[in-house]
Scaffold this motif. Structure first.
Motif, PDB file in Angstrom:
ATOM      1  N   SER A 106      -3.113   6.822 -11.124  1.00 29.16           N
ATOM      2  CA  SER A 106      -2.777   8.298 -11.315  1.00 29.16           C
ATOM      3  C   SER A 106      -1.270   8.300 -10.963  1.00 29.16           C
ATOM      4  O   SER A 106      -0.878   7.716 -10.071  1.00 29.16           O
ATOM      5  CB  SER A 106      -3.689   8.980 -10.341  1.00 29.16           C
ATOM      6  OG  SER A 106      -3.106  10.313 -10.297  1.00 29.16           O
ATOM      7  N   ASP A 140      -7.684   7.347  -6.230  1.00 29.31           N
ATOM      8  CA  ASP A 140      -8.131   6.990  -7.184  1.00 29.31           C
ATOM      9  C   ASP A 140      -8.078   5.167  -7.256  1.00 29.31           C
ATOM     10  O   ASP A 140      -9.093   4.797  -7.823  1.00 29.31           O
ATOM     11  CB  ASP A 140      -7.069   7.413  -8.363  1.00 29.31           C
ATOM     12  CG  ASP A 140      -7.491   7.511  -9.716  1.00 29.31           C
ATOM     13  OD1 ASP A 140      -8.811   7.859  -9.799  1.00 29.31           O
ATOM     14  OD2 ASP A 140      -6.821   7.414 -10.866  1.00 29.31           O
ATOM     15  N   GLN A 141      -6.985   4.819  -6.666  1.00 26.82           N
ATOM     16  CA  GLN A 141      -6.814   3.501  -6.850  1.00 26.82           C
ATOM     17  C   GLN A 141      -7.782   2.835  -5.779  1.00 26.82           C
ATOM     18  O   GLN A 141      -8.349   1.683  -5.881  1.00 26.82           O
ATOM     19  CB  GLN A 141      -5.178   2.855  -6.380  1.00 26.82           C
ATOM     20  CG  GLN A 141      -4.398   3.419  -7.331  1.00 26.82           C
ATOM     21  CD  GLN A 141      -2.879   3.393  -6.811  1.00 26.82           C
ATOM     22  OE1 GLN A 141      -2.688   3.550  -5.735  1.00 26.82           O
ATOM     23  NE2 GLN A 141      -1.886   3.486  -7.771  1.00 26.82           N
ATOM     24  N   ASP A 154     -10.747   3.865  -5.127  1.00 25.90           N
ATOM     25  CA  ASP A 154     -11.960   4.096  -5.455  1.00 25.90           C
ATOM     26  C   ASP A 154     -12.083   2.953  -6.587  1.00 25.90           C
ATOM     27  O   ASP A 154     -13.202   2.444  -6.676  1.00 25.90           O
ATOM     28  CB  ASP A 154     -12.128   5.300  -6.324  1.00 25.90           C
ATOM     29  CG  ASP A 154     -12.422   6.584  -5.557  1.00 25.90           C
ATOM     30  OD1 ASP A 154     -12.936   6.370  -4.639  1.00 25.90           O
ATOM     31  OD2 ASP A 154     -12.311   7.899  -6.138  1.00 25.90           O
ATOM     32  N   ARG A 155     -11.180   2.482  -7.448  1.00 23.77           N
ATOM     33  CA  ARG A 155     -11.026   1.102  -8.141  1.00 23.77           C
ATOM     34  C   ARG A 155     -11.401   0.177  -7.541  1.00 23.77           C
ATOM     35  O   ARG A 155     -12.040  -0.791  -8.096  1.00 23.77           O
ATOM     36  CB  ARG A 155     -10.045   1.217  -9.292  1.00 23.77           C
ATOM     37  CG  ARG A 155     -10.000   2.411 -10.197  1.00 23.77           C
ATOM     38  CD  ARG A 155      -8.411   2.659 -10.798  1.00 23.77           C
ATOM     39  NE  ARG A 155      -8.310   1.332 -11.685  1.00 23.77           N
ATOM     40  CZ  ARG A 155      -6.735   1.134 -11.948  1.00 23.77           C
ATOM     41  NH1 ARG A 155      -5.899   1.977 -11.501  1.00 23.77           N
ATOM     42  NH2 ARG A 155      -6.732   0.129 -12.698  1.00 23.77           N
TER      43      ARG A 155
END
Length: 443
Positions: free
Chosen positions: A33, A80-81, A83-84
């Motif tokens: 993101s 976001d990162q 979660d990845r």
């Protein structure tokens, strides 16, 4: 001391390469993101990654790997990162934010929290440097080598006894470069620069080794490569955890380039940086697109005289993890084009000797994870400078404050590197002496 770790770069093998490729494909499956918030990243501990290949895959999400522990890593990442990274099967635990050091007093904008008042902000550091130069005019001079994105001076302090001319035999004095504060939140590195100036100035004529080095070497100290980021990090009188510089990124609300991924050697080559503007390791739009990197790179190039680079050795100071690192970062291999076995053995011999003096852990940069576009790889890959990175206090546990150790440790942790700095200065005239091959390389 950080626990010893496996080094998978030795004969990494087809199975490991395939595993890395599969994990990288997961890491790159969605773009990081760019983020509408000014700084939405926070720190996490990721339990599970144990090899350099696994840590590289974690970094490929766009997170920065801040510390490597026995069976985990600390990262700075957006939600976001993070979660990845969880999607890779690892346990991800949010860590507390930067410490609150107001000490019950009111914070002052653009200054350190009251309990950490012994750290120097940009204005205070420049005043301290001016005072040192004025106190030792026969040894020190200051040059403005360029401007940051926001117009602050980036300076280099030259330290040498100019009355002592050429080195023995009429050769030019070997030059050694010390750079500091590429990453904004790593304020202890500015204190390291100030310590060096004080030590060289006060000990000349008193300490035999310091005196000999200032007579026979030219020392360059660049105290603050990222002044804009450093000022932004403490702009509220508290710590923000900011890493990058402060230049805008076209088409994005996310500011900043990771200066230590923006150097023009193997830039963006190998999964060791991010092309996403919202990433902590955003490499920039092009090599040297960050003005601060171009300023220092131009300065280093200006030290090529009659076709020969005068700077022979360098240390780039960072925090944290207590490491002595050497190139390459872009490949797991010990040797590669531009790095012979003798080169590598020389790097390792000097690095291990310096680490024995300060208690840090010595290793090739890529033993941790792959990085590309870094200053050490650029200094060696394009200029053949024996360049090291020192990751200063605390160790990888972060128990000493992580990126924000209390100001009570400044004197101890800067002086801790005195011997290592002197060793590098003494080796600079012929680094290959460290492997007994001065006759072959330094005749």
């Amino acid at each position: 001391m950080r626990p010893s770790l496996p080094h998978p770069r030795k004969n990494i093998g087809r199975w490991a390469t395939a595993a890395l490729a599969a994990t990288l494909s997961l890491a790159f499956a969605a773009p990081a993101s760019s983020g509408g918030e000014e700084h939405s990243a926070r720190s996490y501990e990721v339990t599970g990654p144990r090899t350099a290949a696994q840590r590289t895959a974690v970094a490929a999400t766009g997170a920065s790997v801040d510390a490597v522990r026995g069976g985990s890593v600390v990262i700075t990442a957006s939600r976001d990162q993070a979660d990845r990274v969880r999607g890779m099967g690892y346990t991800v635990r949010a860590l507390p934010g930067p410490p609150d050091r107001d000490d019950g007093r009111t914070a002052t904008p653009f200054d350190f929290p009251p309990a950490d008042a012994n750290y120097h902000n940009y204005k205070e550091a420049m005043a301290e440097i001016d005072a040192d130069v004025a106190a030792h005019p026969s040894l020190m001079s200051k040059q403005v080598i360029g401007k940051s994105h926001e117009g602050r001076d980036i300076i280099a302090v030259k330290i040498t006894n100019s009355a002592k001319g050429a080195a023995p035999g009429g050769a030019a004095k070997p030059e050694v470069l010390f750079t500091h504060h590429q990453h904004a939140r790593e304020h202890l590195t500015v204190e390291m620069a100030l310590y060096l100036l004080k030590e060289f100035g006060s000990q000349y004529g008193k300490d035999a080794r310091v005196t000999k080095m200032l007579d026979s070497r030219v020392i360059w100290v660049v105290p603050d490569v990222n002044p804009d980021g450093g000022e932004y990090d403490v702009a509220t009188g508290t710590y923000r955890g900011w890493r990058k510089n402060r230049q805008p990124n076209s088409g994005s609300s996310s500011r900043g380039t990771d200066l230590n991924r923006n150097w023009n050697f193997k830039w963006g080559c190998c999964g060791g940086s991010s092309g996403s503007t919202g990433s902590e390791t955003y490499r920039g739009a092009a090599p040297e697109s960050a003005p601060e990197v171009k300023v220092v790179a131009d300065f280093v190039r200006s030290r090529v005289v009659d076709g020969r680079q005068q700077i022979k050795a360098a240390i780039d100071f960072h925090t944290y993890s207590e490491l002595v690192l050497w190139p390459f970062g872009w490949t797991y291999d010990d040797t590669a084009p531009g790095m012979t076995r003798d080169d590598r053995d020389t790097f390792a011999a000097i690095g291990k000797s310096m680490a024995a003096s300060n208690g840090y852990t010595p290793e090739q940069s890529s033993d941790l994870y792959i990085t590309d576009g870094s200053i050490d790889d650029w200094l060696w890959g394009t200029q053949k400078v024996f360049a090291y990175t020192f990751e200063m206090y605390p160790d990888a546990s972060g128990s000493g404050g992580g990126f924000y150790p209390p100001d009570e440790v400044i004197a101890r942790e800067t002086a801790r590197n005195r011997e290592a700095v002197l060793q590098l200065l003494e080796a600079a005239d012929c680094p290959y002496r460290a492997i007994g091959k001065e006759g072959q390389y330094c005749a």
